[in-house]
Design an enzyme around this catalytic site. Structure first.
Site, PDB file in Angstrom:
ATOM      1  N   CYS A 101     -15.850   6.861   0.476  1.00 30.91           N
ATOM      2  CA  CYS A 101     -17.191   7.440   0.288  1.00 30.91           C
ATOM      3  C   CYS A 101     -17.577   8.356   1.446  1.00 30.91           C
ATOM      4  O   CYS A 101     -18.458   9.201   1.302  1.00 30.91           O
ATOM      5  CB  CYS A 101     -18.228   6.323   0.171  1.00 30.91           C
ATOM      6  SG  CYS A 101     -17.950   5.197  -1.204  1.00 30.91           S
ATOM      7  N   GLU A 144       0.859  -1.191   0.000  1.00 33.39           N
ATOM      8  CA  GLU A 144       0.000   0.000   0.000  1.00 33.39           C
ATOM      9  C   GLU A 144       0.891   1.235   0.000  1.00 33.39           C
ATOM     10  O   GLU A 144       1.745   1.391   0.880  1.00 33.39           O
ATOM     11  CB  GLU A 144      -0.919   0.006   1.224  1.00 33.39           C
ATOM     12  CG  GLU A 144      -1.632   1.323   1.497  1.00 33.39           C
ATOM     13  CD  GLU A 144      -2.447   1.823   0.321  1.00 33.39           C
ATOM     14  OE1 GLU A 144      -2.326   3.017  -0.014  1.00 33.39           O
ATOM     15  OE2 GLU A 144      -3.198   1.022  -0.264  1.00 33.39           O
TER      16      GLU A 144
END
Length: 444
Positions: free
Chosen positions: A32, A22
């Site tokens: 979101c 990552e």
């Protein structure tokens, strides 16, 4: 990380070694939720993180943070990665490779686009930088470029922060995921909230002041003063690694997979999330739809398959919901232009209804639009714009679309009724009933 966690549930550390890369500072978080963090509805960023790097490591996942994969060597089954802190590079071998590279925000090459004060909102780092900028800004004028989901959600967030908000969009109406007649309802509601919405606006440059910071956004017609600019122009699949490695990509630049989420033509590579294209169950075509719901399901399927289990992802119908202040927005299935592109002949039906029995306190208005195939009456899509209780009604249509139901069958569904929850005829069924009449009148 859904794939990694799913695989770990099936196979322990002694049976399956899992390495994850990552490049950012966070894992397993809700992108979101960023507009609602910016708007002050939720705390962040910790509240938006489902599982930290430490929690993943405790489960036996070798997670390497701030590490960017720069090359895929498919023939030798290895990946090259660079530690972003030290700059050190190394190769890591694999038996099975999972690509979950997500999507990249669209950032057009306009003059001034990288000026201080211009922000995207894809990661938690982006959200933190935007909040810092809002706190430091001397003026209270914000321009949002783009009127899709992120654009309208960020317009609401900035309005809640006390900013004067202007939304610029190339389309004549906001929310291009809706048909224009339904998008017009969104625009009217935004105007009523005090948000200035400018349609048909082609942004040409970001203007800066003597200090180099943003001062305005220019279109072909006008300049709009801005102390802060937020980009909400949508995303594209982040498949640069896959493209360089020669993996198959679709019309929208997303990776192509089979039902098991295995990359087509590769026995040892899987892909999921915003970097893939998925089958649209209504049109039968591949689409790129960047949603966390799909990404999590992809991860579960991939995790099961790489760990020796079995799972499939059959496709989507394109269901999405959003809101701007008290206005709820929902869609599923095909828009009119989607149906035309698929070569379908169709009818439409639009009705105005309420969320509850009209006499019951709190009944809120909504507009429901339904598309049906002209010859068969098959449901093709539904769109809803309204107040409280409107958006999640689209799930009725989503289930009907997945089942391949006709509008006549939708009318016959045994849905729950009581005055506090719905009129005797649910608004979705009222629209479907009108669509039945339109199908019959069209005569095939």
């Amino acid at each position: 990380m859904a794939a990694a966690s799913g695989a770990r549930r099936l196979r322990g550390p002694d049976e399956l070694e899992i390495v994850a890369f990552e490049r950012g500072h966070f894992t397993s978080y809700s992108a979101c939720g960023i507009p609602y963090w910016v708007g002050g509805d939720v705390d962040g960023p910790d509240e938006l993180v489902a599982r930290t790097p430490e929690q993943h490591r405790e489960r036996g996942i070798a997670l390497r943070m701030r590490t960017e994969v720069t090359e895929l060597d498919l023939e030798r089954q290895r990946v090259r990665a660079r530690d972003l802190e030290s700059g050190e590079e190394s190769w890591t071998g694999y038996d099975k490779l999972v690509l979950a590279t997500g999507a990249r925000p669209l950032r057009p090459a306009l003059p001034g686009i990288d000026a201080p004060g211009v922000h995207g909102v894809q990661t938690l780092d982006d959200g933190r930088e935007l909040l810092d900028a809002l706190a430091a800004a001397e003026g209270r004028r914000a321009v949002v470029v783009g009127a899709g989901y992120i654009g309208v959600e960020m317009a609401e967030a900035l309005l809640k922060r006390g900013y004067e908000v202007t939304v610029l969009d190339r389309g004549e109406q906001p929310m291009s995921t809706l048909d224009p007649d339904m998008g017009r309802l969104v625009r009217e509601a935004m105007d009523g909230l005090g948000i200035t919405t400018v349609g048909g606006a082609e942004v040409t440059r970001i203007l800066t002041g003597d200090d180099g910071r943003v001062r305005a956004v220019a279109t072909t017609e006008e300049e709009y003063p801005a102390d802060v600019v937020v980009l909400g122009l949508g995303v594209a699949p982040e498949t640069s690694l896959a493209r360089a490695a020669g993996l198959p990509l679709g019309e929208y630049g997303g990776l192509l997979t089979d039902l098991s989420m295995r990359v087509r033509g590769r026995e040892d590579v899987w892909a999921g999330g915003d970097c893939v294209e998925v089958l649209d169950l209504v049109s039968g075509r591949e689409r790129h739809i960047a949603l966390g719901t799909h990404a999590n399901k992809h991860g579960q399927v991939i995790g099961a398959n790489v760990a020796g289990g079995y799972g499939t992802f059959p496709g989507v119908v394109g269901t999405a919901v959003s809101k701007v202040c008290s206005l709820e927005i929902a869609r599923t299935g095909l828009r009119e232009k989607d149906a035309r592109a698929a070569g379908l002949r169709f009818v439409t039906a639009t009705v105005e209804a309420t969320s509850r029995a009209g006499y019951y306190p709190g009944a809120a208005p909504m507009t429901v639009k339904v598309l049906a195939e002209r010859r068969t009456g098959r449901l093709l899509g539904a769109q809803i714009v309204g107040r409280e209780g409107a958006a999640k009604r689209v799930d009725i249509a989503a289930v009907a679309l997945t089942a391949g139901m006709t509008v006549e069958q939708l009318v016959a569904l045994d849905l729950g009724y009581a005055p506090p929850f719905s009129p005797v005829w649910d608004p979705v069924q009222v629209a479907a009933r009108k669509a039945v009449s339109a199908v019959r009148a069209a005569g095939g």
